[in-house]
Structures are given as structure tokens and as C-alpha cells.
Design a protein around this motif. Structure first.
Motif, PDB file in Angstrom:
ATOM      1  N   UNK A   8       0.626  -1.915  -0.394  1.00 33.78           N
ATOM      2  CA  UNK A   8       0.157   0.065  -0.020  1.00 33.78           C
ATOM      3  C   UNK A   8       0.538   1.089   0.054  1.00 33.78           C
ATOM      4  N   UNK A   9       2.079   1.340   0.100  1.00 34.12           N
ATOM      5  CA  UNK A   9       2.825   2.110  -0.534  1.00 34.12           C
ATOM      6  C   UNK A   9       3.387   3.038  -0.897  1.00 34.12           C
ATOM      7  N   UNK A  10       3.221   4.278  -1.455  1.00 35.30           N
ATOM      8  CA  UNK A  10       2.285   5.064  -2.814  1.00 35.30           C
ATOM      9  C   UNK A  10       3.769   5.841  -3.000  1.00 35.30           C
ATOM     10  N   UNK A  11       4.151   5.344  -4.440  1.00 35.12           N
ATOM     11  CA  UNK A  11       5.547   6.745  -4.579  1.00 35.12           C
ATOM     12  C   UNK A  11       4.951   7.370  -5.145  1.00 35.12           C
ATOM     13  N   UNK A  12       5.360   8.636  -5.422  1.00 30.17           N
ATOM     14  CA  UNK A  12       5.631   9.846  -6.443  1.00 30.17           C
ATOM     15  C   UNK A  12       6.291  10.228  -6.922  1.00 30.17           C
ATOM     16  N   UNK A  51       1.120  -6.168  -9.102  1.00 35.54           N
ATOM     17  CA  UNK A  51       0.760  -7.164  -8.510  1.00 35.54           C
ATOM     18  C   UNK A  51      -0.188  -7.793  -7.080  1.00 35.54           C
ATOM     19  N   UNK A  52       0.792  -7.792  -6.486  1.00 39.42           N
ATOM     20  CA  UNK A  52       0.331  -8.295  -5.141  1.00 39.42           C
ATOM     21  C   UNK A  52      -0.514  -7.226  -3.953  1.00 39.42           C
ATOM     22  N   UNK A  53      -0.955  -6.264  -4.588  1.00 38.32           N
ATOM     23  CA  UNK A  53      -1.706  -5.098  -4.047  1.00 38.32           C
ATOM     24  C   UNK A  53      -2.689  -5.253  -3.634  1.00 38.32           C
ATOM     25  N   UNK A  54      -3.888  -4.653  -2.389  1.00 35.65           N
ATOM     26  CA  UNK A  54      -4.879  -4.936  -2.378  1.00 35.65           C
ATOM     27  C   UNK A  54      -5.655  -4.416  -3.102  1.00 35.65           C
ATOM     28  N   UNK A  55      -7.013  -4.292  -3.205  1.00 38.75           N
ATOM     29  CA  UNK A  55      -8.088  -3.224  -4.536  1.00 38.75           C
ATOM     30  C   UNK A  55      -7.953  -2.228  -3.718  1.00 38.75           C
ATOM     31  N   UNK A  56      -7.894  -1.741  -2.416  1.00 36.61           N
ATOM     32  CA  UNK A  56      -8.401  -0.666  -1.080  1.00 36.61           C
ATOM     33  C   UNK A  56      -7.464   0.270  -1.393  1.00 36.61           C
ATOM     34  N   UNK A  57      -5.872  -0.600  -1.559  1.00 36.66           N
ATOM     35  CA  UNK A  57      -5.186   1.116  -1.431  1.00 36.66           C
ATOM     36  C   UNK A  57      -5.262   2.132  -3.210  1.00 36.66           C
TER      37      UNK A  57
END
Length: 144
Positions: free
Chosen positions: A75-79, A112-118
Motif C-alpha cells: 500500500x506504499x505510494x511512490x510519487x 500485482x499483489x496490492x489490495x484493491x482498497x489501496x
């Protein structure tokens, strides 16, 4: 039309071997009349006087700014490759990007493995803050 007159050597009560074409002709005439009636309906056209511009379209030499958002498996976001500290930081950056004169494009690449909610949270935040040019990048990884 469809009648056979004459003795012809048939016994009385036997059906003559001549096909009665009267019903076939009646059906064809009805179809022809229906075709003739419907053709004028199909050829109606609405004539519009559209405005004519003599000026060429404005040049699009300026490449739009692209913001690359990556969402990692946790769930970590990279800008643009830089880790965002939290949701508040992401919202602040999105507000600044939406305030620009030319709205930048957002290229979102989820893991590919991230949960949709993120991913849904990032999409909803971008849309709510005015970043409407959003593209999903790397969808070929989900084909399997």
C-alpha cells in the motif's frame, strides 16, 4: 392464374400435380409494398449549418506533465519514484498538481499483489481533488 383447366387424364378426386403460386405472389406483393413504403422514411436527413473556422487548431507542442504514481504490494505510494510519507502528503501534492494551469496526467501503476482498497483510495483521492486525467499503466501483469 393458378388454375388448371381441362381433362388431362386425371381421375376424379385426384389432386393435379400443378403448384398453386397465388399465395406466393400475394406474399411477394405485400413485401414489395412494405419495401416501397419504408424507403422514403430511411432517406430523411437533417441539414445543419455548422460553423466554419478558418483558423487552424492551436498547437500542442507542450507535452503534458506526467505524474507517475506507483502503489507497492503493502500500500506504499511512490510519487515519481519518491516515497510519500502518508495520505496527507499525497493529498497536498495532488492539490498542488490540480492547481496548475495545465492539469497533469496521472499514470498509476499498481503492484500485482496490492489490495484493491489501496488503489481505489488513490484513485478516489485523485478524482476528488481534480486530477481527472488518470491512466492505469502495466495492466499486462494482470493478464494471467
Amino acid at each position: 392464374m393458378g388454375m388448371s383447366v381441362g381433362g388431362g387424364g386425371h381421375e376424379e378426386g385426384e389432386v393435379p400435380p400443378v403448384m398453386n403460386t397465388t399465395p406466393l405472389i400475394d406474399v411477394l406483393l405485400v413485401l414489395l409494398v412494405m419495401l416501397i413504403i419504408t424507403i422514403p422514411i430511411q432517406t430523411h436527413a437533417v441539414k445543419l449549418d455548422m460553423p466554419v473556422s478558418n483558423q487552424p487548431p492551436p498547437p500542442t507542442d507542450v507535452e503534458p506533465q506526467v505524474i507517475k504514481l506507483d502503489v507497492d504490494f503493502d500500500g506504499t505510494v511512490y510519487w515519481n519514484g519518491e516515497t510519500i510519507a502518508g495520505r496527507q502528503d499525497m493529498e497536498q501534492r495532488m492539490r498542488e498538481a490540480a492547481a496548475q494551469a495545465e492539469t497533469p496526467e496521472v499514470h498509476l501503476r499498481p503492484n500485482k499483489l496490492v489490495e484493491y482498497k489501496h488503489v481505489a483510495a488513490v484513485l478516489a483521492t485523485a478524482q476528488r481533488l481534480g486530477l481527472n486525467k488518470i491512466a492505469m499503466i502495466g495492466n499486462e501483469q494482470f493478464a494471467d
